[in-house]
Design an enzyme around this catalytic site. Structure first.
Site, PDB file in Angstrom:
ATOM      1  N   CYS A 195       1.947  -0.193  -1.097  1.00 13.71           N
ATOM      2  CA  CYS A 195       1.089  -1.346   0.329  1.00 13.71           C
ATOM      3  C   CYS A 195       0.938   0.225   1.947  1.00 13.71           C
ATOM      4  CB  CYS A 195       3.166  -1.941   1.049  1.00 13.71           C
ATOM      5  SG  CYS A 195       2.116  -3.733   2.186  1.00 13.71           S
TER       6      CYS A 195
ATOM      7  N   LYS B 233       6.581   2.065  -7.667  1.00 15.26           N
ATOM      8  CA  LYS B 233       5.011   1.615  -8.072  1.00 15.26           C
ATOM      9  C   LYS B 233       3.496   1.869  -6.665  1.00 15.26           C
ATOM     10  CE  LYS B 233       2.243  -2.987  -7.426  1.00 15.26           C
ATOM     11  NZ  LYS B 233       1.486  -3.164  -6.892  1.00 15.26           N
TER      12      LYS B 233
ATOM     13  N   HIS C 177      -1.396   0.926  -9.526  1.00  8.78           N
ATOM     14  CA  HIS C 177      -2.285   0.264  -8.110  1.00  8.78           C
ATOM     15  C   HIS C 177      -3.487   1.467  -9.208  1.00  8.78           C
ATOM     16  CE1 HIS C 177      -3.657  -3.047  -5.841  1.00  8.78           C
ATOM     17  NE2 HIS C 177      -4.534  -1.730  -6.671  1.00  8.78           N
TER      18      HIS C 177
ATOM     19  N   ASN D 177      -2.584  -1.927 -13.135  1.00  5.02           N
ATOM     20  CA  ASN D 177      -1.772  -2.362 -12.000  1.00  5.02           C
ATOM     21  C   ASN D 177      -3.129  -2.739 -11.341  1.00  5.02           C
ATOM     22  OD1 ASN D 177      -1.083  -3.660  -8.638  1.00  5.02           O
ATOM     23  ND2 ASN D 177      -1.648  -4.530  -9.983  1.00  5.02           N
ATOM     24  N   GLY D 178      -4.200  -4.116 -10.614  1.00  8.05           N
ATOM     25  CA  GLY D 178      -5.075  -4.226 -10.000  1.00  8.05           C
ATOM     26  C   GLY D 178      -6.361  -4.896 -10.474  1.00  8.05           C
ATOM     27  N   GLY D 179      -7.065  -5.844 -10.277  1.00  6.20           N
ATOM     28  CA  GLY D 179      -8.006  -6.533 -10.596  1.00  6.20           C
ATOM     29  C   GLY D 179      -7.200  -6.959 -12.101  1.00  6.20           C
TER      30      GLY D 179
ATOM     31  N   GLY E 131      -1.229  -9.742 -10.290  1.00  3.51           N
ATOM     32  CA  GLY E 131      -0.535 -10.091  -9.512  1.00  3.51           C
ATOM     33  C   GLY E 131      -1.263 -11.324  -8.982  1.00  3.51           C
ATOM     34  N   ARG E 132      -2.383 -11.487  -8.239  1.00  2.00           N
ATOM     35  CA  ARG E 132      -2.678 -12.680  -7.852  1.00  2.00           C
ATOM     36  C   ARG E 132      -3.165 -13.960  -9.055  1.00  2.00           C
ATOM     37  NH1 ARG E 132      -7.124 -10.176  -4.249  1.00  2.00           N
ATOM     38  NH2 ARG E 132      -6.787  -8.798  -5.982  1.00  2.00           N
TER      39      ARG E 132
END
Length: 335
Positions: free
Chosen positions: A99, A138, A170, A210-212, A233-234
């Protein structure tokens, strides 16, 4: 390395997201997929150990498999927080080293810890000694002016030697100066190839990327290319049905729990009723359900009805029926 039972679910996981993946969100997601691994929002070790905020560990038994993400940088404090999480029944304890927010930096945890891999290793080692459940990390591929080609393998080697059971990467740098947390989710370029190389190089350490990741097809492709798992995620939050409804069948070779979006709503009704009976508010749950019909006719109407009316005094489960009925009216649009 074969996955143990606790980390088998990590083949497809929903990312920890502050203000989003609370217990109501997780319960909702669990109605769509029984197999995907769900994560809590980040909970700080100081809040648990020094602040006594044990309510942050509350979760429903139906959420399993579910992992607790901890933020912190003091090995003994993280060990105690991990012990509390394991005692509360979490299936995995995850350390946040990704984060990039200012608030996290000021507490000396999150992505800034990429600069102190030995400290991260000490934290992992202390948590491993404290709990029997898997301890995972993470992280980002690097921060600021670090060279990820050099920094990332060194970081991985140190946390692996400390006993890390599973690593989620990520696939972006984190720029701690000059970018907001939101910008850090989009602006630094993705480097999937680097993470794929790390997965191959450290073959004894299971890894998720992770990511995109925007679709389940993307996740299936990344697993086929060598990743142990994929964390979304999103996309999973905003389009939960699109991402999660086929996960059990395509990733885990298991039957899905429900066949339709309306069936998900029906599964949520008793949970919502119990929450309201305990003094909770409807919008605390329905805010996580806004994307259920994303891309479908009437989706905008569904979102509007719940957004505008769920926080009104006396709002109850009947609002779901009203929203569904309004969706059937001729003026509904896809959104």
């Amino acid at each position: 390395m074969p996955l143990n039972a606790a980390t088998e679910a990590a083949r497809l996981s929903c990312a920890p997201m502050m203000d989003w993946t609370d217990r109501h969100c997780r319960y909702f997601h669990r109605q769509i997929s029984r197999q995907a691994l769900l994560y809590t929002e980040m909970v700080t070790a100081p809040a648990l150990v020094r602040g006594g905020a044990v309510h942050l560990l509350d979760h429903n038994a139906a959420e399993h498999p579910v992992a607790l993400q901890l933020g912190g940088s003091d090995p003994q404090e993280l060990a105690e927080a991990a012990r509390m999480g394991a005692a509360a029944g979490y299936d995995e304890i995850n350390m946040n080293v990704g984060c990039p927010s200012d608030r996290v930096q000021s507490g000396t945890f999150g992505a800034v810890l990429m600069k102190t891999p030995d400290l991260v290793a000490d934290c992992v080692r202390a948590m491993k000694a404290a709990v029997a459940v898997p301890v995972t990390v993470k992280c980002r591929i690097g921060v600021d002016d670090q060279n990820p080609e050099h920094v990332l393998p060194d970081f991985i080697s140190r946390v692996q030697d400390a006993g890390c059971d599973y690593l989620i990467i990520h696939a972006r740098m984190a720029w701690l100066q000059g970018l907001s947390p939101k910008e850090n989710r989009d602006i630094p370029p993705l480097d999937y190839d680097l993470v794929l190389r790390m997965s191959e190089r450290f073959g004894d350490l299971p890894m998720s990327i992770n990511g995109g990741v925007e679709t389940l097809d993307d996740a299936v492709d990344l697993i086929a290319r060598g990743m142990t798992g994929v964390m979304i995620g999103r996309a999973a939050y905003h389009r939960p049905w699109d991402i999660l409804s086929d996960v059990d069948a395509r990733i885990f070779d298991m039957p899905p729990p429900v066949r339709t979006r309306v069936a998900v709503i029906d599964e949520m009704r008793p949970y919502i009723a119990a929450h309201l009976e305990d003094g909770g508010k409807l919008h605390q749950i329905t805010r996580h359900m806004l994307g259920l019909f994303s891309g479908q006719p009437g989706a905008r109407t569904w979102r509007r009805v719940l957004s505008e009316q769920a926080n009104r005094p006396g709002a109850d489960v009947s609002l779901l029926d009203e929203a569904l009925e309004r969706m059937q009216q001729p003026d509904t649009v896809t959104g």
